[in-house]
Design a protein around this motif. Structure first.
Motif, PDB file in Angstrom:
ATOM      1  N   GLU A 266     -19.407 -11.860  18.360  1.00 17.21           N
ATOM      2  CA  GLU A 266     -19.159 -10.711  19.227  1.00 17.21           C
ATOM      3  C   GLU A 266     -17.834 -10.869  19.967  1.00 17.21           C
ATOM      4  O   GLU A 266     -17.019  -9.937  20.045  1.00 17.21           O
ATOM      5  CB  GLU A 266     -20.302 -10.569  20.238  1.00 17.21           C
ATOM      6  CG  GLU A 266     -21.647 -10.267  19.615  1.00 17.21           C
ATOM      7  CD  GLU A 266     -22.798 -10.387  20.609  1.00 17.21           C
ATOM      8  OE1 GLU A 266     -23.837  -9.734  20.385  1.00 17.21           O
ATOM      9  OE2 GLU A 266     -22.657 -11.120  21.611  1.00 17.21           O
ATOM     10  N   SER A 267     -17.629 -12.064  20.500  1.00 20.90           N
ATOM     11  CA  SER A 267     -16.394 -12.355  21.221  1.00 20.90           C
ATOM     12  C   SER A 267     -15.177 -12.223  20.306  1.00 20.90           C
ATOM     13  O   SER A 267     -14.161 -11.600  20.673  1.00 20.90           O
ATOM     14  CB  SER A 267     -16.454 -13.771  21.807  1.00 20.90           C
ATOM     15  OG  SER A 267     -15.214 -14.161  22.353  1.00 20.90           O
ATOM     16  N   ALA A 269     -14.848 -10.483  17.601  1.00 17.01           N
ATOM     17  CA  ALA A 269     -14.619  -9.085  17.218  1.00 17.01           C
ATOM     18  C   ALA A 269     -13.976  -8.299  18.360  1.00 17.01           C
ATOM     19  O   ALA A 269     -13.060  -7.494  18.135  1.00 17.01           O
ATOM     20  CB  ALA A 269     -15.941  -8.434  16.803  1.00 17.01           C
ATOM     21  N   LEU A 270     -14.449  -8.535  19.573  1.00 16.93           N
ATOM     22  CA  LEU A 270     -13.899  -7.807  20.716  1.00 16.93           C
ATOM     23  C   LEU A 270     -12.459  -8.228  20.993  1.00 16.93           C
ATOM     24  O   LEU A 270     -11.586  -7.380  21.237  1.00 16.93           O
ATOM     25  CB  LEU A 270     -14.769  -8.039  21.954  1.00 16.93           C
ATOM     26  CG  LEU A 270     -14.323  -7.309  23.235  1.00 16.93           C
ATOM     27  CD1 LEU A 270     -14.189  -5.811  22.992  1.00 16.93           C
ATOM     28  CD2 LEU A 270     -15.301  -7.589  24.369  1.00 16.93           C
ATOM     29  N   LEU A 271     -12.195  -9.521  20.928  1.00 18.76           N
ATOM     30  CA  LEU A 271     -10.823  -9.979  21.166  1.00 18.76           C
ATOM     31  C   LEU A 271      -9.888  -9.483  20.063  1.00 18.76           C
ATOM     32  O   LEU A 271      -8.735  -9.108  20.337  1.00 18.76           O
ATOM     33  CB  LEU A 271     -10.773 -11.503  21.251  1.00 18.76           C
ATOM     34  CG  LEU A 271     -11.326 -12.101  22.538  1.00 18.76           C
ATOM     35  CD1 LEU A 271     -11.259 -13.623  22.495  1.00 18.76           C
ATOM     36  CD2 LEU A 271     -10.567 -11.587  23.765  1.00 18.76           C
ATOM     37  N   LYS A 272     -10.354  -9.454  18.827  1.00 17.33           N
ATOM     38  CA  LYS A 272      -9.528  -8.924  17.735  1.00 17.33           C
ATOM     39  C   LYS A 272      -9.152  -7.477  18.013  1.00 17.33           C
ATOM     40  O   LYS A 272      -7.991  -7.068  17.833  1.00 17.33           O
ATOM     41  CB  LYS A 272     -10.278  -9.038  16.406  1.00 17.33           C
ATOM     42  CG  LYS A 272      -9.493  -8.547  15.188  1.00 17.33           C
ATOM     43  CD  LYS A 272     -10.285  -8.800  13.910  1.00 17.33           C
ATOM     44  CE  LYS A 272      -9.468  -8.414  12.661  1.00 17.33           C
ATOM     45  NZ  LYS A 272      -9.249  -6.959  12.579  1.00 17.33           N
ATOM     46  N   LEU A 273     -10.120  -6.700  18.471  1.00 15.68           N
ATOM     47  CA  LEU A 273      -9.861  -5.302  18.822  1.00 15.68           C
ATOM     48  C   LEU A 273      -8.809  -5.195  19.921  1.00 15.68           C
ATOM     49  O   LEU A 273      -7.855  -4.413  19.826  1.00 15.68           O
ATOM     50  CB  LEU A 273     -11.163  -4.635  19.264  1.00 15.68           C
ATOM     51  CG  LEU A 273     -11.031  -3.237  19.882  1.00 15.68           C
ATOM     52  CD1 LEU A 273     -10.610  -2.230  18.833  1.00 15.68           C
ATOM     53  CD2 LEU A 273     -12.339  -2.821  20.550  1.00 15.68           C
ATOM     54  N   LEU A 274      -8.955  -5.989  20.966  1.00 18.64           N
ATOM     55  CA  LEU A 274      -8.036  -5.916  22.106  1.00 18.64           C
ATOM     56  C   LEU A 274      -6.649  -6.440  21.748  1.00 18.64           C
ATOM     57  O   LEU A 274      -5.634  -5.874  22.189  1.00 18.64           O
ATOM     58  CB  LEU A 274      -8.617  -6.690  23.289  1.00 18.64           C
ATOM     59  CG  LEU A 274      -9.916  -6.129  23.867  1.00 18.64           C
ATOM     60  CD1 LEU A 274     -10.438  -7.019  24.994  1.00 18.64           C
ATOM     61  CD2 LEU A 274      -9.721  -4.702  24.369  1.00 18.64           C
ATOM     62  N   PHE A 275      -6.593  -7.504  20.962  1.00 19.69           N
ATOM     63  CA  PHE A 275      -5.287  -8.041  20.556  1.00 19.69           C
ATOM     64  C   PHE A 275      -4.533  -7.029  19.689  1.00 19.69           C
ATOM     65  O   PHE A 275      -3.320  -6.846  19.841  1.00 19.69           O
ATOM     66  CB  PHE A 275      -5.444  -9.357  19.799  1.00 19.69           C
ATOM     67  CG  PHE A 275      -6.009 -10.499  20.616  1.00 19.69           C
ATOM     68  CD1 PHE A 275      -6.047 -10.433  22.004  1.00 19.69           C
ATOM     69  CD2 PHE A 275      -6.492 -11.641  19.986  1.00 19.69           C
ATOM     70  CE1 PHE A 275      -6.560 -11.483  22.752  1.00 19.69           C
ATOM     71  CE2 PHE A 275      -6.989 -12.699  20.728  1.00 19.69           C
ATOM     72  CZ  PHE A 275      -7.036 -12.620  22.112  1.00 19.69           C
ATOM     73  N   GLU A 276      -5.251  -6.368  18.776  1.00 20.07           N
ATOM     74  CA  GLU A 276      -4.608  -5.355  17.938  1.00 20.07           C
ATOM     75  C   GLU A 276      -4.191  -4.147  18.772  1.00 20.07           C
ATOM     76  O   GLU A 276      -3.144  -3.535  18.511  1.00 20.07           O
ATOM     77  CB  GLU A 276      -5.548  -4.935  16.812  1.00 20.07           C
ATOM     78  CG  GLU A 276      -5.762  -6.026  15.765  1.00 20.07           C
ATOM     79  CD  GLU A 276      -6.746  -5.624  14.684  1.00 20.07           C
ATOM     80  OE1 GLU A 276      -7.413  -4.576  14.856  1.00 20.07           O
ATOM     81  OE2 GLU A 276      -6.865  -6.357  13.683  1.00 20.07           O
ATOM     82  N   HIS A 277      -4.983  -3.814  19.767  1.00 20.70           N
ATOM     83  CA  HIS A 277      -4.630  -2.735  20.686  1.00 20.70           C
ATOM     84  C   HIS A 277      -3.329  -3.054  21.412  1.00 20.70           C
ATOM     85  O   HIS A 277      -2.447  -2.198  21.556  1.00 20.70           O
ATOM     86  CB  HIS A 277      -5.776  -2.548  21.687  1.00 20.70           C
ATOM     87  CG  HIS A 277      -5.481  -1.601  22.802  1.00 20.70           C
ATOM     88  ND1 HIS A 277      -5.203  -0.265  22.601  1.00 20.70           N
ATOM     89  CD2 HIS A 277      -5.408  -1.801  24.154  1.00 20.70           C
ATOM     90  CE1 HIS A 277      -4.985   0.323  23.771  1.00 20.70           C
ATOM     91  NE2 HIS A 277      -5.102  -0.585  24.722  1.00 20.70           N
TER      92      HIS A 277
END
Length: 348
Positions: A266-267, A269-277
């Motif tokens: 979960e962590s 996936a969320l960090l991947k989303l935020l880093f790509e953002h």
């Protein structure tokens, strides 16, 4: 006209692998930070009205200042500068005569100065970090950089510390004829671009930060660490700036490693989303083309940045950096986003 890359004799430049000695020990104890931005004039008149030219480079981040020498700032200008950088994220001062000793003295106005855990410092001042790369020395580190995408270097300075950086001051004196830019991303605008539901979710979370990149760097190069680095330092995912009161997204791939309380997948996936953002935020980014004598000042609490290493192996780049530490990061649930605050200001 091509930039001047011969502003100083290159033989006087301190190599990154030298000058590692520090007299005395690093201060590990916490300290109470008092941000000089609290004493600023809201209009920042001592800076904005005395400069010969002020240019906002993008709507959300980055301002060029001409006609003011950082070596000659008054007390009021120093305070107004803190507020200006807090609001604009990064400010660029052109054609500066300030030297490393003077930059260290200026940095002290904004907080306790930080000792970098691995990189070299200027010959006469242990608080001025040497920024140095030439075609020969860059080969030692090129393999490490090329093993990962460039976006992985996006970071806010020293977030692995309990009290990370507030402002950072960087002056470049020798630059490549082509390339060697630096890009900054607005944490304010990165927050504002998130959906309301995701904002609400993130505001209740914290993340761990590590300086393990420097441990790997030390192992790969043989350059010793000055001290043991903090492990799993915890900071809020959304941070409130103490002067502006605005919310900022406070994670980045350079040092953020996990979200507290989430399972690993979960962590991740969320960090991947935020880093790509963050790395995809071309419309809340400013990219600076350096000239010799430029000084960039940025607020690490509300920006992320990365150097563009497109010149490695073909050119020399040299400068020095001073980094004051600030308060322990916190989130105030009553704080507002940048957009909300500016909208309220316009309506008054």
């Amino acid at each position: 006209m091509a930039p001047n890359t011969e502003t100083i004799p290159i033989e006087h430049v301190t190599d990154i692998v030298h000058q590692l000695d520090i007299q005395g020990s690093d201060k590990k104890v916490s300290y109470e930070h008092h941000d000089p931005g609290h004493h600023a004039d809201p209009k920042k008149a001592s800076i904005l009205e005395q400069a010969s030219q002020v240019v906002d480079v993008t709507p959300s981040i980055g301002t060029d200042i001409h006609g003011i020498q950082l070596s000659q700032l008054t007390e009021q200008q120093k305070n107004d500068l803190a507020l200006l950088v807090a609001e604009r994220g990064v400010v660029f001062f052109k054609n500066q005569d300030i030297d490393s000793d003077q930059l260290v003295e200026l940095g002290k106005h904004y907080g306790r100065l930080h000792h970098h855990p691995v990189s070299g410092h200027e010959e006469k001042n242990q608080y001025a970090l040497s920024i140095y790369s030439d075609p020969a020395s860059s080969q030692k580190f090129r393999g490490q950089r090329e093993a990962l995408p460039s976006s992985s270097t996006l970071h806010s300075d020293i977030t692995f510390e309990k009290q990370p950086a507030g402002l950072t001051f960087l002056k470049l004196e020798v630059i490549p004829a082509v390339g060697g830019d630096t890009a900054w991303y607005s944490g304010y605008e990165a927050y504002d671009r998130l959906s309301p539901a995701l904002k609400k979710f993130l505001e209740g979370l914290s993340a761990t930060h590590r300086g393990d990149v420097f441990e790997r760097f030390s192992e790969a190069t043989g350059i010793p660490l000055r001290r043991e680095l903090p492990q799993d330092t915890v900071h809020p995912v959304i941070r409130t700036h103490p002067v502006t009161g605005w919310k900022s997204l406070y994670v980045q791939p350079g040092f953020t490693r996990s979200i507290v309380g989430l399972r690993k997948h979960e962590s991740d996936a969320l960090l991947k989303l935020l880093f790509e953002h963050l790395s995809g935020g071309y419309d809340f980014q400013v990219r600076h083309k350096w000239s010799p004598g430029d000084v960039a000042i940025w607020d690490n609490r509300v920006t992320n940045h990365c150097a563009i290493f497109d010149y490695e192996g073909v050119a020399t780049r040299y400068g020095f950096r001073v980094t004051p530490q600030a308060e322990v990061p916190y989130f105030d649930p009553k704080s507002k986003s940048r957009r909300e605050a500016l909208k309220e200001q316009k309506s008054q």
